[in-house]
Design a protein around this motif. Structure first.
Motif, PDB file in Angstrom:
ATOM      1  N   ASN A  30      43.371  27.828  40.247  1.00  0.00           N
ATOM      2  CA  ASN A  30      44.669  28.086  39.627  1.00  0.00           C
ATOM      3  C   ASN A  30      45.169  26.910  38.801  1.00  0.00           C
ATOM      4  O   ASN A  30      45.734  27.104  37.722  1.00  0.00           O
ATOM      5  CB  ASN A  30      45.692  28.506  40.682  1.00  0.00           C
ATOM      6  CG  ASN A  30      45.562  29.972  40.991  1.00  0.00           C
ATOM      7  OD1 ASN A  30      45.965  30.815  40.202  1.00  0.00           O
ATOM      8  ND2 ASN A  30      44.964  30.291  42.130  1.00  0.00           N
ATOM      9  N   VAL A  37      42.783  35.762  44.183  1.00  0.00           N
ATOM     10  CA  VAL A  37      44.048  36.405  43.836  1.00  0.00           C
ATOM     11  C   VAL A  37      44.904  36.415  45.097  1.00  0.00           C
ATOM     12  O   VAL A  37      44.390  36.549  46.211  1.00  0.00           O
ATOM     13  CB  VAL A  37      43.850  37.836  43.281  1.00  0.00           C
ATOM     14  CG1 VAL A  37      43.273  38.778  44.331  1.00  0.00           C
ATOM     15  CG2 VAL A  37      45.153  38.388  42.707  1.00  0.00           C
ATOM     16  N   LEU A  62      51.424  40.488  43.004  1.00  0.00           N
ATOM     17  CA  LEU A  62      50.059  40.111  42.669  1.00  0.00           C
ATOM     18  C   LEU A  62      50.182  38.794  41.914  1.00  0.00           C
ATOM     19  O   LEU A  62      50.851  38.733  40.876  1.00  0.00           O
ATOM     20  CB  LEU A  62      49.407  41.183  41.786  1.00  0.00           C
ATOM     21  CG  LEU A  62      47.949  40.927  41.429  1.00  0.00           C
ATOM     22  CD1 LEU A  62      47.057  41.403  42.572  1.00  0.00           C
ATOM     23  CD2 LEU A  62      47.579  41.651  40.150  1.00  0.00           C
ATOM     24  N   MET A 113      45.979  34.968  40.169  1.00  0.00           N
ATOM     25  CA  MET A 113      44.627  35.476  39.956  1.00  0.00           C
ATOM     26  C   MET A 113      43.890  34.524  39.033  1.00  0.00           C
ATOM     27  O   MET A 113      44.395  34.167  37.972  1.00  0.00           O
ATOM     28  CB  MET A 113      44.670  36.873  39.349  1.00  0.00           C
ATOM     29  CG  MET A 113      43.300  37.487  39.246  1.00  0.00           C
ATOM     30  SD  MET A 113      43.402  39.230  38.929  1.00  0.00           S
ATOM     31  CE  MET A 113      42.177  39.367  37.668  1.00  0.00           C
ATOM     32  N   ILE A 120      41.137  43.008  40.980  1.00  0.00           N
ATOM     33  CA  ILE A 120      42.409  43.736  41.040  1.00  0.00           C
ATOM     34  C   ILE A 120      42.273  44.962  41.935  1.00  0.00           C
ATOM     35  O   ILE A 120      43.149  45.236  42.763  1.00  0.00           O
ATOM     36  CB  ILE A 120      42.902  44.128  39.634  1.00  0.00           C
ATOM     37  CG1 ILE A 120      43.385  42.883  38.909  1.00  0.00           C
ATOM     38  CG2 ILE A 120      44.018  45.164  39.718  1.00  0.00           C
ATOM     39  CD1 ILE A 120      43.817  43.120  37.482  1.00  0.00           C
ATOM     40  N   ALA A 123      42.379  43.857  45.411  1.00  0.00           N
ATOM     41  CA  ALA A 123      43.738  43.432  45.768  1.00  0.00           C
ATOM     42  C   ALA A 123      44.638  44.641  46.016  1.00  0.00           C
ATOM     43  O   ALA A 123      45.460  44.633  46.944  1.00  0.00           O
ATOM     44  CB  ALA A 123      44.322  42.546  44.669  1.00  0.00           C
TER      45      ALA A 123
END
Length: 159
Positions: free
Chosen positions: A24, A69, A81, A84, A100, A103
């Protein structure tokens, strides 16, 4: 990247928490500035995300961590959310879509009825990915949590 060697699991180790931070920090600092709210989450993802009832999913290609994520609990059935990230080497190969989908399934398992996210027009590929996986645009006033300064695109999905 070999699809047969990809695994998605919940974050459980210090090594995975460190990878979550590193992945991140790479994209946030490349496009934006790391904010205080980022720092609190990235410095203690177990305390900030997992302990309050959320989860962080970690993607591995074999043994190498290549993505992550977060699902941040906002209320009993509303989750964000968030955070990611994929390593540059695996971007553009469909892994984001897989992540996704994983998730979304995990959010359902945690009892989510709604997922929301904040993104940015500086990340058109990400916004397009969210649109094509079923997220719908909403106004900033409809966002359950205070958005990041960088966020100017807000989306949600009913589960």
């Amino acid at each position: 990247m070999n699809p047969s060697t990809l695994t998605v699991t919940s974050m459980t180790t210090v090594e995975e928490a460190e990878a979550f931070r590193t992945l991140n920090e790479e994209w946030i600092s490349h496009f934006f500035t790391i904010e205080e709210s980022d720092r609190m989450t990235l410095d203690d993802p177990f305390g900030a995300i997992v302990d309050p009832g959320g989860d962080v999913l970690i993607v591995r290609d074999g043994v190498e961590i290549v993505g992550c994520v977060a699902l941040v609990r906002s209320s009993d059935d509303v989750f964000e959310l968030s955070k990611m990230a994929l390593t540059p080497a695996v971007r553009g190969k469909g892994l984001g879509r897989q992540l996704i989908k994983a998730a979304i399934e995990r959010a359902r398992g945690l009892g989510a009825g709604t997922l929301f996210l904040g993104s940015s027009t500086k990340l058109p590929n990400a916004v397009h990915l969210y649109e094509t996986t079923g997220f719908q645009h909403m106004s900033p006033e409809q966002v359950p949590l205070a958005p990041y300064a960088r966020a100017n695109v807000f989306m949600r999905m009913a589960l």
